[in-house]
Design an enzyme around this catalytic site. Structure first.
Site, short mmCIF file in Angstrom:
data_model
loop_
_atom_site.label_atom_id
_atom_site.label_comp_id
_atom_site.label_asym_id
_atom_site.label_seq_id
_atom_site.Cartn_x
_atom_site.Cartn_y
_atom_site.Cartn_z
N THR A 10 0.81 -1.21 0.00
CA THR A 10 0.00 0.00 0.00
C THR A 10 0.85 1.27 0.00
O THR A 10 2.03 1.25 0.36
CB THR A 10 -0.95 0.01 1.21
OG1 THR A 10 -0.18 0.02 2.42
CG2 THR A 10 -1.87 -1.19 1.20
N ASP A 11 0.21 2.36 -0.39
CA ASP A 11 0.88 3.65 -0.40
C ASP A 11 0.47 4.44 0.85
O ASP A 11 -0.21 3.91 1.74
CB ASP A 11 0.57 4.42 -1.68
CG ASP A 11 -0.92 4.75 -1.84
OD1 ASP A 11 -1.69 4.63 -0.87
OD2 ASP A 11 -1.31 5.12 -2.96
N ALA A 12 0.84 5.71 0.90
CA ALA A 12 0.53 6.54 2.07
C ALA A 12 -0.97 6.71 2.29
O ALA A 12 -1.40 6.98 3.41
CB ALA A 12 1.20 7.91 1.91
#
Length: 132
Positions: A10-12
């Site tokens: 996942t990203d931020a």
């Protein structure tokens, strides 16, 4: 093929980073061939590789942490030295379409020069072709 989403995917924003879908689809292509008794490793060892030469991808909805994804691969077209696959990524829990792609792969050999698809592979792919 199934893929579980982990924190590292996942990203931020807490959703799967867009480029990770390309990795999942790469795995699904290898598993698709493995399912028919063809080994990407054995073809690679024989000097036959399949680089992606074009990809069209549409992101429909995000996958999130702990989702279980299901990847589907179908054959759209087969030529002498290339083939086109359709790939979908769905969330398994609700079968929601998250990503769909059209991927063109070339068959290359020594020196990265185009070469004909191995007969066994061409026949297999041709027998599995569906309409786009």
């Amino acid at each position: 093929m199934e893929v579980r989403i982990y924190y590292e995917d996942t990203d931020a924003g807490g959703v799967v980073y867009h480029a990770n879908y390309l990795r999942y689809m790469e795995r699904a292509r290898s598993e698709y061939l493995r399912g028919y008794g063809l080994s990407v490793q054995e073809m690679h060892d024989a000097g036959i590789i399949f680089p992606v030469v074009a990809i069209e991808i549409n992101y429909r909805a995000p996958a999130k942490l702990d989702d279980l994804l299901e990847l589907e691969t179908v054959v759209f077209a087969v030529k002498n030295s290339s083939f086109v696959l359709g790939q979908k990524v769905l969330r398994k829990a609700d079968h929601k379409l998250l990503v769909e792609a059209k991927v063109t792969l070339a068959c290359v050999g020594e020196g990265l020069r185009a070469r004909r698809l191995p007969v066994e592979l061409r026949e297999l792919l041709a027998s599995q072709t569906v309409a786009e």
